[in-house]
Design a protein around this motif. Structure first.
Motif, PDB file in Angstrom:
ATOM      1  N   MET A   1       0.854  -1.197   0.000  1.00 14.79           N
ATOM      2  CA  MET A   1       0.000   0.000   0.000  1.00 14.79           C
ATOM      3  C   MET A   1       0.887   1.243   0.000  1.00 14.79           C
ATOM      4  O   MET A   1       1.826   1.357   0.781  1.00 14.79           O
ATOM      5  N   LEU A   2       0.584   2.174  -0.904  1.00 15.11           N
ATOM      6  CA  LEU A   2       1.321   3.435  -0.970  1.00 15.11           C
ATOM      7  C   LEU A   2       0.328   4.585  -0.808  1.00 15.11           C
ATOM      8  O   LEU A   2      -0.658   4.668  -1.536  1.00 15.11           O
ATOM      9  N   ILE A   3       0.598   5.435   0.161  1.00 18.41           N
ATOM     10  CA  ILE A   3      -0.261   6.582   0.462  1.00 18.41           C
ATOM     11  C   ILE A   3       0.513   7.860   0.157  1.00 18.41           C
ATOM     12  O   ILE A   3       1.710   7.956   0.459  1.00 18.41           O
ATOM     13  N   ILE A  77       1.417   7.084  15.865  1.00 22.01           N
ATOM     14  CA  ILE A  77       0.269   6.701  15.036  1.00 22.01           C
ATOM     15  C   ILE A  77       0.317   5.242  14.585  1.00 22.01           C
ATOM     16  O   ILE A  77      -0.722   4.581  14.506  1.00 22.01           O
ATOM     17  N   VAL A  78       1.500   4.724  14.291  1.00 25.43           N
ATOM     18  CA  VAL A  78       1.586   3.315  13.870  1.00 25.43           C
ATOM     19  C   VAL A  78       1.137   2.434  15.038  1.00 25.43           C
ATOM     20  O   VAL A  78       1.681   2.536  16.137  1.00 25.43           O
ATOM     21  N   PRO A  79       0.138   1.579  14.850  1.00 26.59           N
ATOM     22  CA  PRO A  79      -0.368   0.764  15.959  1.00 26.59           C
ATOM     23  C   PRO A  79       0.717  -0.131  16.567  1.00 26.59           C
ATOM     24  O   PRO A  79       1.618  -0.604  15.859  1.00 26.59           O
ATOM     25  N   ALA A 111       1.630  12.290   9.478  1.00 27.73           N
ATOM     26  CA  ALA A 111       0.480  11.985  10.333  1.00 27.73           C
ATOM     27  C   ALA A 111      -0.751  11.630   9.497  1.00 27.73           C
ATOM     28  O   ALA A 111      -1.444  10.637   9.773  1.00 27.73           O
ATOM     29  N   LEU A 112      -1.023  12.421   8.474  1.00 29.67           N
ATOM     30  CA  LEU A 112      -2.215  12.181   7.648  1.00 29.67           C
ATOM     31  C   LEU A 112      -2.082  10.881   6.849  1.00 29.67           C
ATOM     32  O   LEU A 112      -3.047  10.115   6.738  1.00 29.67           O
ATOM     33  N   ALA A 117      -3.746   5.304   6.275  1.00 26.04           N
ATOM     34  CA  ALA A 117      -3.378   3.897   6.064  1.00 26.04           C
ATOM     35  C   ALA A 117      -4.002   2.976   7.110  1.00 26.04           C
ATOM     36  O   ALA A 117      -4.523   1.904   6.783  1.00 26.04           O
ATOM     37  N   PHE A 118      -3.967   3.404   8.376  1.00 30.31           N
ATOM     38  CA  PHE A 118      -4.408   2.508   9.455  1.00 30.31           C
ATOM     39  C   PHE A 118      -5.859   2.723   9.866  1.00 30.31           C
ATOM     40  O   PHE A 118      -6.449   1.872  10.544  1.00 30.31           O
ATOM     41  N   LYS A 119      -6.448   3.863   9.486  1.00 30.20           N
ATOM     42  CA  LYS A 119      -7.866   4.145   9.747  1.00 30.20           C
ATOM     43  C   LYS A 119      -8.209   4.095  11.239  1.00 30.20           C
ATOM     44  O   LYS A 119      -9.297   3.684  11.625  1.00 30.20           O
ATOM     45  N   GLU A 120      -7.255   4.531  12.090  1.00 30.21           N
ATOM     46  CA  GLU A 120      -7.514   4.537  13.537  1.00 30.21           C
ATOM     47  C   GLU A 120      -7.513   5.953  14.122  1.00 30.21           C
ATOM     48  O   GLU A 120      -7.757   6.126  15.313  1.00 30.21           O
TER      49      GLU A 120
END
Length: 304
Positions: A1-3, A77-79, A111-112, A117-120
């Motif tokens: 996945m690339l954001i 932010i990364v879970p 951050a965005l 990517a993680f939708k949290e």
């Protein structure tokens, strides 16, 4: 996945720092301009055996201590339960340390992208995390909330996005000239005794602009602030005076960087290009004002 996220570069015209032990309440009052050029952040996620976060500036890997703000944002932010590679590429249209909000652009774009990517996290929650780490590590005070709003903005209440308040000046027919000429440490200025004069002159400029919110008042007050604080002086001031000869509005200094900016009408663009060539200034940008909020999306390349 690339954001991919795009965050506009942000020029601060004048400011009033507002410090607070709670980072989300710290920020700045003042005014500035968001540009159509800025920071593009690409985030790639690959599952693996261990968690690793890597950051690169303009294609070159950077050590954690040289990108502490973006690393801090990513770590928050990364879970915790994500195992794999997180690669973050930040590409800047303007040089670092010259007053274009690159630190905030990298932090907010990171951050965005990760929030997408993680939708949290929501858009606002991600922006608050970027602001928090900008404040903690003294990258800046008001860039993140300004970049969230776009346009020619007035910060009228300090704080993170969702807490501070930003208004916008209506305008039409202007482009922005940006001339990066040298580095200036935000940390050093914010830590100096000089800050008392900045607060006094910043409040004076803000009150004048709020009582008459027009672009000509913005540029007049920006120039007055820059000169009265002594930030705009020496060779930089002399170049600003030369640029003024081609324009109907005064140019001024970008806060905080040894760089100049001005608002141009269409019929002034060629005149100012000729003048800069005459001054042997090769590096400059003529941009549009970016009036949207930062963008973030799944990226599939130019052929999408």
């Amino acid at each position: 996945m690339l954001i991919r996220a795009f965050v506009p570069a942000h020029i601060t015209a004048f400011f009033v720092p507002k410090f607070n032990e709670e980072p989300l309440l710290a920020g700045s009052l003042g005014a500035g301009i968001n540009l159509s050029k800025g920071t593009n952040v690409f985030v790639s996620l690959e599952e693996g055996l261990e968690k690793h976060i890597h950051i690169a500036f303009n294609g070159e890997p950077v050590k954690k201590e040289n990108a502490i703000i973006s690393y801090s944002v990513a770590n928050e932010i990364v879970p915790e339960n994500f195992i794999g590679e997180v690669e973050i590429w930040q590409y800047f249209d303007f040089p670092n340390g010259h007053g274009f909000g690159n630190s905030a652009g990298g932090a907010l774009g990171t951050a965005l992208s990760l929030a997408f990517a993680f939708k949290e996290k929501t858009f606002l929650q991600a922006a608050q995390i970027a602001h928090k780490h900008e404040v903690i590590h003294k990258g800046g005070l008001g860039d993140v909330i300004a970049q969230i709003h776009g346009g020619i903005e007035i910060r009228i209440k300090p704080g993170a996005p969702g807490i501070g308040i930003v208004d916008n000046i209506f305008f039409e027919g202007y482009k922005v000239l940006a001339v990066p000429m040298g580095r200036l440490s935000t940390r050093e200025v914010l830590d100096s005794d000089f800050i008392r004069l900045i607060k006094k002159e910043g409040e004076k400029a803000l009150n004048a602009l709020l009582s008459n919110p027009k672009v000509d008042v913005l540029m007049k007050e920006a120039r007055g602030f820059a000169e009265r604080t002594g930030l705009l002086s020496g060779e930089l001031l002399e170049i600003a005076k030369e640029i003024d000869k081609a324009l109907h509005l005064p140019s001024s200094m970008i806060m905080l960087g040894k760089s100049l900016f001005a608002l141009l009408k269409e019929n002034e663009v060629e005149k100012v290009k000729f003048l800069l060539d005459d001054l042997s200034i090769d590096e400059y940008h003529i941009c549009d004002v970016y009036t949207q909020r930062p963008s973030v999306e799944r990226w599939v390349g130019d052929g999408k």
